[in-house]
Scaffold this active site. Structure first.
Site, PDB file in Angstrom:
ATOM      1  N   SER A 124      27.893   7.398  20.010  1.00  0.00           N
ATOM      2  CA  SER A 124      28.768   6.314  19.551  1.00  0.00           C
ATOM      3  C   SER A 124      28.688   5.099  20.474  1.00  0.00           C
ATOM      4  O   SER A 124      28.843   3.960  20.031  1.00  0.00           O
ATOM      5  CB  SER A 124      30.216   6.802  19.445  1.00  0.00           C
ATOM      6  OG  SER A 124      30.719   7.177  20.718  1.00  0.00           O
ATOM      7  N   SER A 125      28.424   5.325  21.760  1.00  0.00           N
ATOM      8  CA  SER A 125      28.327   4.193  22.696  1.00  0.00           C
ATOM      9  C   SER A 125      27.176   3.266  22.321  1.00  0.00           C
ATOM     10  O   SER A 125      27.267   2.043  22.491  1.00  0.00           O
ATOM     11  CB  SER A 125      28.136   4.710  24.131  1.00  0.00           C
ATOM     12  OG  SER A 125      29.292   5.380  24.570  1.00  0.00           O
ATOM     13  N   PHE A 126      26.079   3.839  21.799  1.00  0.00           N
ATOM     14  CA  PHE A 126      24.981   3.003  21.330  1.00  0.00           C
ATOM     15  C   PHE A 126      25.305   2.387  19.969  1.00  0.00           C
ATOM     16  O   PHE A 126      24.894   1.271  19.670  1.00  0.00           O
ATOM     17  CB  PHE A 126      23.685   3.804  21.270  1.00  0.00           C
ATOM     18  CG  PHE A 126      23.071   4.058  22.614  1.00  0.00           C
ATOM     19  CD1 PHE A 126      22.595   3.014  23.382  1.00  0.00           C
ATOM     20  CD2 PHE A 126      22.991   5.334  23.122  1.00  0.00           C
ATOM     21  CE1 PHE A 126      22.040   3.226  24.632  1.00  0.00           C
ATOM     22  CE2 PHE A 126      22.438   5.576  24.371  1.00  0.00           C
ATOM     23  CZ  PHE A 126      21.965   4.528  25.134  1.00  0.00           C
ATOM     24  N   ASP A 141      15.039  20.668   9.301  1.00  0.00           N
ATOM     25  CA  ASP A 141      15.026  21.846   8.432  1.00  0.00           C
ATOM     26  C   ASP A 141      15.059  23.157   9.215  1.00  0.00           C
ATOM     27  O   ASP A 141      14.583  23.243  10.348  1.00  0.00           O
ATOM     28  CB  ASP A 141      13.777  21.833   7.548  1.00  0.00           C
ATOM     29  CG  ASP A 141      13.817  20.737   6.498  1.00  0.00           C
ATOM     30  OD1 ASP A 141      14.829  20.020   6.434  1.00  0.00           O
ATOM     31  OD2 ASP A 141      12.836  20.598   5.755  1.00  0.00           O
ATOM     32  N   THR A 149      11.347  13.294  16.941  1.00  0.00           N
ATOM     33  CA  THR A 149      10.932  11.893  17.001  1.00  0.00           C
ATOM     34  C   THR A 149      12.099  11.014  16.557  1.00  0.00           C
ATOM     35  O   THR A 149      12.725  11.266  15.531  1.00  0.00           O
ATOM     36  CB  THR A 149       9.704  11.646  16.112  1.00  0.00           C
ATOM     37  OG1 THR A 149       8.575  12.365  16.654  1.00  0.00           O
ATOM     38  CG2 THR A 149       9.354  10.168  16.057  1.00  0.00           C
ATOM     39  N   GLU A 151      13.651   7.163  15.589  1.00  0.00           N
ATOM     40  CA  GLU A 151      13.289   5.840  15.059  1.00  0.00           C
ATOM     41  C   GLU A 151      14.342   4.848  15.560  1.00  0.00           C
ATOM     42  O   GLU A 151      15.444   4.790  15.029  1.00  0.00           O
ATOM     43  CB  GLU A 151      13.231   5.848  13.537  1.00  0.00           C
ATOM     44  CG  GLU A 151      12.345   6.955  12.956  1.00  0.00           C
ATOM     45  CD  GLU A 151      13.137   8.202  12.600  1.00  0.00           C
ATOM     46  OE1 GLU A 151      14.382   8.143  12.571  1.00  0.00           O
ATOM     47  OE2 GLU A 151      12.515   9.236  12.363  1.00  0.00           O
ATOM     48  N   TYR A 183      10.359  25.823   7.884  1.00  0.00           N
ATOM     49  CA  TYR A 183       9.639  24.543   7.846  1.00  0.00           C
ATOM     50  C   TYR A 183       8.209  24.670   8.369  1.00  0.00           C
ATOM     51  O   TYR A 183       7.265  24.197   7.727  1.00  0.00           O
ATOM     52  CB  TYR A 183      10.400  23.491   8.671  1.00  0.00           C
ATOM     53  CG  TYR A 183       9.692  22.154   8.696  1.00  0.00           C
ATOM     54  CD1 TYR A 183       9.892  21.224   7.692  1.00  0.00           C
ATOM     55  CD2 TYR A 183       8.793  21.829   9.721  1.00  0.00           C
ATOM     56  CE1 TYR A 183       9.229  20.008   7.698  1.00  0.00           C
ATOM     57  CE2 TYR A 183       8.128  20.627   9.733  1.00  0.00           C
ATOM     58  CZ  TYR A 183       8.348  19.713   8.719  1.00  0.00           C
ATOM     59  OH  TYR A 183       7.671  18.511   8.730  1.00  0.00           O
TER      60      TYR A 183
END
Length: 206
Positions: A124-126, A141, A149, A151, A183
């Site tokens: 939440s800080s970001f 999954d 990874t 984004e 998966y």
């Protein structure tokens, strides 16, 4: 270190002829050439055509070959020239400055059984400085194993990220019944076992 991206092999090969290539490294489904030219360290890669491919290859270059301590992520609309980058690097003592999307990776390598799935959420800080660390890929999954990874995009102002900094959390859920096929055991699985930043493998679906 200087990074050179070439959209076509026909662009890359003539450049390599002028370089002293010290190492050929396979990483994240691409080949990177560690070279030297007139006393300067250089990394070269064939990024393939398109802005998305160029951005992903640049991200891997930054993550793998350049970042020692910190990186400044600037908003999508932020226009950077060489003078701006050097100013930010000197003022804020960061290793690199980028604008637009950036792929990152977790330190943690997870192994989920077939009856446990997970969800990634940023801290939440970001969120309060409008830095998002996943776009549409927050779901993990059952049966997945590998690093996650991320984004990363800044939407409001530049944000400095540090190596090994806590940026998010995983929420684990136990399923009512286990997945018949986990998966990593699926024929269509693309990211199972990833051990670093993994660019998009959408092209495999064509």
């Amino acid at each position: 270190m200087i990074g050179i991206l070439c959209a076509m092999r026909e662009e890359l090969e003539p450049i390599l002829e002028y370089m002293k290539v010290k190492e050929r490294l396979n990483h994240a489904n691409n080949i990177y050439y560690l070279a030297e030219f007139e006393g300067k360290d250089i990394v070269l890669a064939y990024s393939k055509i398109g802005k998305v491919n160029a951005a992903m290859t640049a991200t891997v270059m930054i993550e793998k070959f350049k970042i020692k301590n910190s990186i400044m992520v600037c908003p999508l609309y932020h226009k950077l020239d060489d003078e701006d980058i050097e100013y930010y690097k000197e003022k804020y003592k960061v290793d690199a400055v980028v604008s637009g999307g950036l792929l990152g990776t977790t330190n943690e390598y997870i192994k989920l059984p077939n009856d446990v799935c997970a969800q990634y959420q940023g801290r939440s800080s970001f969120g309060r400085v409008f830095l998002q660390s996943h776009q549409t890929a927050g779901w993990i999954d059952a049966g997945f194993m590998g690093k996650i990874t991320l984004e990363i995009v800044a939407y409001d102002k530049p944000v400095i990220l540090y190596k090994n900094q806590r940026i998010g959390q995983l929420i684990f859920s136990k399923t009512i019944s286990p997945a018949t096929v986990g998966y990593c055991d699926r024929a269509s699985s693309k990211y199972g076992g990833q051990n670093s930043v993994m660019p998009s493998l959408l092209y495999r679906e064509v």
